[in-house]
Motif scaffolding. Structure first.
Motif, PDB file in Angstrom:
ATOM      1  N   UNK A   1      23.463  52.716  60.410  1.00 61.12           N
ATOM      2  CA  UNK A   1      22.636  52.620  59.218  1.00 61.12           C
ATOM      3  C   UNK A   1      21.279  51.989  59.420  1.00 61.12           C
ATOM      4  N   UNK A   2      20.948  51.587  60.641  1.00 58.57           N
ATOM      5  CA  UNK A   2      19.662  50.955  60.909  1.00 58.57           C
ATOM      6  C   UNK A   2      18.695  51.890  61.630  1.00 58.57           C
ATOM      7  N   UNK A   3      19.219  52.747  62.492  1.00 57.44           N
ATOM      8  CA  UNK A   3      18.399  53.740  63.195  1.00 57.44           C
ATOM      9  C   UNK A   3      18.951  55.144  63.009  1.00 57.44           C
ATOM     10  N   UNK A   4      19.804  55.304  62.002  1.00 54.50           N
ATOM     11  CA  UNK A   4      20.434  56.587  61.717  1.00 54.50           C
ATOM     12  C   UNK A   4      20.906  56.597  60.264  1.00 54.50           C
ATOM     13  N   UNK A   5      21.089  57.768  59.672  1.00 49.70           N
ATOM     14  CA  UNK A   5      21.480  57.866  58.265  1.00 49.70           C
ATOM     15  C   UNK A   5      22.990  57.796  58.032  1.00 49.70           C
ATOM     16  N   UNK A   6      23.737  57.266  59.005  1.00 49.58           N
ATOM     17  CA  UNK A   6      25.181  57.144  58.866  1.00 49.58           C
ATOM     18  C   UNK A   6      25.614  55.688  58.991  1.00 49.58           C
ATOM     19  N   UNK A   7      26.621  55.327  58.180  1.00 45.12           N
ATOM     20  CA  UNK A   7      27.214  54.006  58.241  1.00 45.12           C
ATOM     21  C   UNK A   7      28.679  54.158  58.653  1.00 45.12           C
TER      22      UNK A   7
ATOM     23  N   UNK B   1      22.578  66.653  75.619  1.00 46.94           N
ATOM     24  CA  UNK B   1      22.085  65.528  74.818  1.00 46.94           C
ATOM     25  C   UNK B   1      21.639  66.011  73.436  1.00 46.94           C
ATOM     26  N   UNK B   2      22.374  65.595  72.421  1.00 44.70           N
ATOM     27  CA  UNK B   2      22.088  65.983  71.041  1.00 44.70           C
ATOM     28  C   UNK B   2      21.245  64.899  70.378  1.00 44.70           C
ATOM     29  N   UNK B   3      19.980  65.245  70.099  1.00 39.03           N
ATOM     30  CA  UNK B   3      19.039  64.293  69.488  1.00 39.03           C
ATOM     31  C   UNK B   3      18.682  64.706  68.071  1.00 39.03           C
ATOM     32  N   UNK B   4      19.654  65.245  67.343  1.00 40.10           N
ATOM     33  CA  UNK B   4      19.395  65.785  66.009  1.00 40.10           C
ATOM     34  C   UNK B   4      18.869  64.742  65.028  1.00 40.10           C
ATOM     35  N   UNK B   5      19.138  63.452  65.278  1.00 41.42           N
ATOM     36  CA  UNK B   5      18.755  62.403  64.324  1.00 41.42           C
ATOM     37  C   UNK B   5      17.664  61.488  64.861  1.00 41.42           C
TER      38      UNK B   5
ATOM     39  N   UNK C   1      26.424  63.740  75.002  1.00 43.83           N
ATOM     40  CA  UNK C   1      25.918  62.498  74.418  1.00 43.83           C
ATOM     41  C   UNK C   1      25.156  62.849  73.148  1.00 43.83           C
ATOM     42  N   UNK C   2      25.373  62.089  72.083  1.00 41.12           N
ATOM     43  CA  UNK C   2      24.670  62.307  70.812  1.00 41.12           C
ATOM     44  C   UNK C   2      24.074  60.982  70.367  1.00 41.12           C
ATOM     45  N   UNK C   3      22.735  60.878  70.379  1.00 38.26           N
ATOM     46  CA  UNK C   3      22.070  59.639  69.976  1.00 38.26           C
ATOM     47  C   UNK C   3      20.740  59.912  69.300  1.00 38.26           C
ATOM     48  N   UNK C   4      20.513  59.222  68.139  1.00 33.64           N
ATOM     49  CA  UNK C   4      21.424  58.369  67.397  1.00 33.64           C
ATOM     50  C   UNK C   4      22.738  59.088  67.118  1.00 33.64           C
TER      51      UNK C   4
END
Length: 412
Positions: free
Chosen positions: A342-348, A213-217, A181-184
């Protein structure tokens, strides 16, 4: 003679971003006067903050003096950084960790790729789809993924994340041994609520499943109701490993530093079922054998982001990137695109117009506007029909890219 690991032959010829680089280079050769604006690869553009730079200078000066010089560091990482992590990233959110549950690394990419060594090659895996390619590729390399057919690996359970299900992966009906799982989320920029994340922890505890669990962002989360750590969920210590990175949090893509959390409560069983072994101990053994530790200078740099000055400066940089995301989100929607994230992460995560496939739209955008995005299908079968834009660009480049896309679109 030495025999090659033939599982490597199952991989595509190039990593996703290497393929993109080749296509961009070909475009530049045929259009030498056109400057390309890249909103594709998720690399940062803003310089390291002042608190980090000053800490690095002090650390370098220490390395120049015999009395303060440091050679090999502890494989788990220096206590000064691990203590700062426990206090600031976890205790501040009511999560209690022991510093020996923290392992400093050279970044989340390395650890998310290497962690699967801890369990048998024949464990089943499940992934959200689309997904960060490293999760799949590292399992292909060890022979766990099976055979690729029609864009899917035979031994992988996919959890589609699409507009139809609001990008919320559904709990599988069957048992899966390991789940990523990766979130954001990278690539979609979407998030999971605490309620949804709790469902996965409950599933994992009931099925003796390991969650990676990847929480890098997590530093980009703006909504106070969205969890930053899986350990905010009761019981997660018994079923989850968490990965964190300073690459996007503090611009360390070139400095290299991150960490992995493996609680001492977390165990896995032997094949005959007679023993349960602590994964914390096994990872420590693995790191001691294969890793000589993250550099002292990098760890002092990471420590600096937890100072009052560092926190303020890092937040300013994050706000800069999220400002880019907000601007791009608004402009793309104004042009008629359907945009997620794009609201809780730097990707759209942007739907391609008229049902065009991802690579076709990528090439049309490159040759029509000189703008680089990332084809969504490169992240998995459910990514087809989407492209990813990164908000990590320079502010002026983001503005120019949106203007170019608008002009190109109006010329169609």
């Amino acid at each position: 003679m030495a025999l090659v690991n033939e599982h490597y032959l199952k991989l595509s010829n190039n990593y996703l971003f290497a393929d993109i680089a080749k296509k961009v280079k070909a475009y530049q050769v045929s259009h030498p006067k056109q400057r390309v604006v890249s909103l594709g690869i998720g690399d940062v553009t803003q310089p390291l903050c002042r608190a980090v730079i000053e800490a690095m200078h002090r650390a370098v000066d220490e390395m120049a003096v015999k009395s303060s010089f440091r050679g090999y560091g502890p494989e788990r990482g220096y206590d000064f950084l691990r203590e700062a992590i426990v206090r600031n990233d976890y205790l501040s959110r009511g999560i209690h960790l022991d510093i020996n549950e923290i392992f400093i690394s050279d970044g989340a990419k390395s650890d998310t790729g290497n962690i699967q060594e801890l369990v048998r090659w024949d464990n089943s895996i499940g992934v959200t789809d689309p997904i960060y390619p490293v999760y799949i590729d590292s399992n292909v390399m060890i022979g766990r993924a099976g055979v690729l057919k029609d864009g899917r690996w035979s031994n992988v359970t996919y959890f589609p994340c699409t507009a139809e299900n609001n990008f919320i992966p559904q709990i599988p009906e069957q048992r899966v041994d390991m789940i990523y799982l990766c979130y954001p989320n990278n690539p979609t920029g979407t998030v999971l609520s605490k309620e949804e994340l709790r469902k996965w922890v409950t599933y994992a505890l009931r099925n003796d499943t390991l969650i990676l669990f990847d929480a890098a962002y997590e530093a980009y989360i703006q909504d106070e109701n969205i969890p930053h750590s899986i350990y905010e969920i009761k019981g997660a210590r018994k079923c989850a490993i968490e990965f964190r990175s300073y690459s996007k949090t503090a611009g360390f893509t070139g400095v290299r530093c991150g960490y992995t959390v493996i609680p001492k409560d977390l165990t896995a069983v032997t094949l005959d079922g007679s023993k349960r072994l602590e994964l914390n101990h096994l990872w420590d053994r693995r790191q001691s054998t294969k890793f000589n530790g993250t550099s002292y200078v990098s760890q002092r740099a990471a420590e600096a982001i937890y100072t009052p000055e560092g926190k303020k400066q890092v937040k300013e940089t994050i706000d800069y990137y999220m400002g880019n995301a907000c601007y791009m989100n608004g402009m793309l929607k104004k042009m008629g695109f359907t945009v997620f994230g794009g609201e809780n992460a730097p990707y759209l995560w942007v739907k391609t117009p008229k049902g065009k496939d991802s690579w076709k739209f990528f090439e049309e955008l490159l040759y029509g506007a000189g703008v680089v995005c990332t084809p969504g299908v490169g992240f998995g079968p459910s990514g087809e029909g989407y492209v990813r834009f990164t908000a990590f660009g320079d502010r002026d480049d983001c503005h120019e890219a949106m203007q170019r896309i608008s002009l190109w679109q109006n010329s169609q």
